[in-house]
Design a protein around this motif. Structure first.
Motif, PDB file in Angstrom:
ATOM      1  N   ILE A  28      -4.911   2.733   3.635  1.00  0.00           N
ATOM      2  CA  ILE A  28      -5.700   3.151   2.476  1.00  0.00           C
ATOM      3  C   ILE A  28      -6.545   4.373   2.821  1.00  0.00           C
ATOM      4  O   ILE A  28      -6.606   5.343   2.056  1.00  0.00           O
ATOM      5  CB  ILE A  28      -6.595   1.990   1.992  1.00  0.00           C
ATOM      6  CG1 ILE A  28      -5.721   0.864   1.414  1.00  0.00           C
ATOM      7  CG2 ILE A  28      -7.596   2.469   0.943  1.00  0.00           C
ATOM      8  CD1 ILE A  28      -6.496  -0.402   1.083  1.00  0.00           C
TER       9      ILE A  28
ATOM     10  N   LEU B  37      -6.596   6.699  -0.542  1.00  0.00           N
ATOM     11  CA  LEU B  37      -6.294   5.822  -1.685  1.00  0.00           C
ATOM     12  C   LEU B  37      -7.442   4.919  -2.079  1.00  0.00           C
ATOM     13  O   LEU B  37      -7.266   4.010  -2.896  1.00  0.00           O
ATOM     14  CB  LEU B  37      -5.071   4.955  -1.348  1.00  0.00           C
ATOM     15  CG  LEU B  37      -3.775   5.694  -1.003  1.00  0.00           C
ATOM     16  CD1 LEU B  37      -2.731   4.713  -0.480  1.00  0.00           C
ATOM     17  CD2 LEU B  37      -3.247   6.435  -2.225  1.00  0.00           C
TER      18      LEU B  37
ATOM     19  N   ARG C 241      -6.200  -1.419   5.743  1.00  0.00           N
ATOM     20  CA  ARG C 241      -7.350  -0.522   5.565  1.00  0.00           C
ATOM     21  C   ARG C 241      -7.070   0.863   6.128  1.00  0.00           C
ATOM     22  O   ARG C 241      -7.505   1.883   5.557  1.00  0.00           O
ATOM     23  CB  ARG C 241      -8.576  -1.148   6.218  1.00  0.00           C
ATOM     24  CG  ARG C 241      -9.140  -2.304   5.393  1.00  0.00           C
ATOM     25  CD  ARG C 241     -10.343  -2.934   6.037  1.00  0.00           C
ATOM     26  NE  ARG C 241     -11.048  -3.793   5.091  1.00  0.00           N
ATOM     27  CZ  ARG C 241     -11.832  -4.814   5.435  1.00  0.00           C
ATOM     28  NH1 ARG C 241     -12.010  -5.096   6.721  1.00  0.00           N
ATOM     29  NH2 ARG C 241     -12.442  -5.532   4.510  1.00  0.00           N
TER      30      ARG C 241
ATOM     31  N   VAL D  94      -6.551   1.872  -4.498  1.00  0.00           N
ATOM     32  CA  VAL D  94      -6.079   0.652  -3.837  1.00  0.00           C
ATOM     33  C   VAL D  94      -7.286  -0.062  -3.246  1.00  0.00           C
ATOM     34  O   VAL D  94      -8.061   0.536  -2.485  1.00  0.00           O
ATOM     35  CB  VAL D  94      -5.041   0.956  -2.736  1.00  0.00           C
ATOM     36  CG1 VAL D  94      -4.515  -0.345  -2.128  1.00  0.00           C
ATOM     37  CG2 VAL D  94      -3.897   1.796  -3.289  1.00  0.00           C
ATOM     38  N   ARG D  95      -7.417  -1.349  -3.549  1.00  0.00           N
ATOM     39  CA  ARG D  95      -8.599  -2.093  -3.103  1.00  0.00           C
ATOM     40  C   ARG D  95      -8.187  -3.453  -2.543  1.00  0.00           C
ATOM     41  O   ARG D  95      -7.317  -4.126  -3.095  1.00  0.00           O
ATOM     42  CB  ARG D  95      -9.555  -2.306  -4.278  1.00  0.00           C
ATOM     43  CG  ARG D  95     -10.825  -3.085  -3.942  1.00  0.00           C
ATOM     44  CD  ARG D  95     -11.760  -3.130  -5.146  1.00  0.00           C
ATOM     45  NE  ARG D  95     -11.204  -3.899  -6.237  1.00  0.00           N
ATOM     46  CZ  ARG D  95     -11.348  -5.229  -6.388  1.00  0.00           C
ATOM     47  NH1 ARG D  95     -12.017  -5.923  -5.461  1.00  0.00           N
ATOM     48  NH2 ARG D  95     -10.821  -5.849  -7.428  1.00  0.00           N
TER      49      ARG D  95
ATOM     50  N   VAL E 179       0.838  -1.207   0.000  1.00  0.00           N
ATOM     51  CA  VAL E 179       0.000   0.000   0.000  1.00  0.00           C
ATOM     52  C   VAL E 179       0.870   1.253   0.000  1.00  0.00           C
ATOM     53  O   VAL E 179       0.585   2.227  -0.716  1.00  0.00           O
ATOM     54  CB  VAL E 179      -0.954  -0.009   1.212  1.00  0.00           C
ATOM     55  CG1 VAL E 179      -1.794   1.265   1.241  1.00  0.00           C
ATOM     56  CG2 VAL E 179      -1.861  -1.234   1.178  1.00  0.00           C
TER      57      VAL E 179
END
Length: 379
Positions: free
Chosen positions: A250, A255, A247, A259-260, A218
């Motif tokens: 992110i 993000l 998480r 970003v997933r 990340v």
């Protein structure tokens, strides 16, 4: 390929098969080896626990699977505490039928039961530890080893991946250990998927565990957002403690649109995602022999990894991957180079295919296993 003698009854044991791929590399290694052995005329099957939606499937990656729903006998101990009485019965029965048993062994109840069944039935067995049986100082490991180590010592051979694993396993087993034989993981060249590769997709595909360092993925993505506004970053893998940190990064980095976390995926879906990605990134440290890297090479997907990976030197020397120090900046720079330099990408993919066909050949792995099985059976 070494000509196969009369087909043997070969059974492999792995702790867990699941629809989220939680047990990772050992399952891929077992099914790959068994598929090649089946093609040579051996009677093969994989025995395991099962965790997932619905009943256990009849096959895993095309290999006959005899699996039973996992139950937690020892809470709070992860894979170590999983077991099934029905699997114990199957292990006893199949150990009696098999010419040879191969246990993909860790410190867990399934491995212990499989080794004990083979020992009591007088069936020759090999073990392959995948770096999972290394020196540990905790009370639980010491107590478990009191039962596990004597059974490992009675194996016909222990298959190891690297010199580091060999050294650690030798320390655990001590005097009276069986031969420790170096056997690399192998993979077949992948068939390209029906769909097109996504030129803007960068993939992380591993357990979300601190040693795998998904947070570094990340952080690298955050560094690349300004340079490559079209690039998307996706993480797949079962959570083993790092998902909250992922998480949080992110969210704090803003993000969410780039970003997933896509959750865990089964092995066949994982292979498809590897084949469609533009770059595969594995930020792990002290990774002995990652199957996901070999599967990416076989799929023609360039790889970025760290210099503490057990096969990093081989891949770097052949130009089959970009090896970094593991920092987010270095990971980001390597991904940027692959996305921005078509010639480098083509050279890396071609070198990866050569490595699969020569260094990491599943044919050569099965040749070696066939020889070891014959030796174990007295042939």
């Amino acid at each position: 390929m070494t000509p196969s003698p009369a087909g043997r009854v070969v059974r492999h044991v792995v702790t867990l098969v699941s629809d989220d791929g939680a047990y990772g590399g050992p399952v891929s290694v077992a099914t790959g080896q068994l598929a090649e052995l089946t093609a040579r005329g051996h009677d093969t099957a994989l025995l395991s626990l099962w965790r997932g939606q619905g009943p256990p499937p009849a096959t895993a990656d095309g290999v006959p699977l005899r699996a039973f729903a996992a139950r937690t006998l020892i809470p709070g101990r992860g894979f170590l505490g999983l077991f099934s009485a029905r699997l114990a019965v199957a292990l006893w029965r199949e150990a009696g039928r098999a010419d040879v048993l191969q246990v993909h062994a860790g410190r867990d109840l399934v491995s212990l039961a499989a080794l004990l069944a083979a020992r009591l039935r007088g069936t020759p067995y090999l073990v392959q530890t995948h770096g999972m049986v290394q020196p540990r100082g905790g009370a639980v490991a010491r107590a478990f080893d009191a039962a596990l180590v004597p059974l490992l010592r009675r194996a016909r051979a222990c298959l190891v991946l690297t010199a580091e694993e060999e050294q650690g396993l030798a320390a655990v087993l001590g005097a009276g250990r069986p031969p420790l034989l170096r056997l690399p993981n192998g993979v077949r060249r992948a068939v390209p998927p029906a769909g097109e590769r996504d030129p803007d997709l960068v993939l992380y595909l591993a357990r979300l565990h601190p040693r795998k360092r998904p947070e570094a993925f990340v952080d690298a993505a955050a560094l690349l957002t300004a340079r490559r506004p079209a690039t998307r970053f996706v993480l797949h893998g079962a959570d083993e403690g790092s998902l909250p940190a992922v998480r949080d990064r992110i969210a704090r980095g803003g993000l969410a649109d780039r970003v997933r976390y896509g959750g865990p995926v089964a092995h066949d879906a994982a292979l498809d995602r590897l084949a469609r990605a533009a770059v595969y990134v594995l930020p792990s440290v002290r990774e002995p022999f990652p199957m996901s890297v070999l599967e990416a090479l076989a799929a023609g997907t360039p790889v970025v990894l760290t210099d503490s990976c057990g096969i990093a030197g081989t891949l770097a020397d052949s130009g089959a991957a970009l090896v970094t120090d593991g920092s987010p900046q270095a990971l980001a720079d390597a991904v940027d180079r692959l996305l921005g330099d078509p010639d480098l990408r083509a050279r890396t993919v071609a070198a990866g295919h050569r490595a699969v066909e020569t260094v990491f050949s599943l044919t050569a792995v099965a040749d070696r296993l066939t020889q070891e099985y014959e030796a174990a059976c007295g042939g």
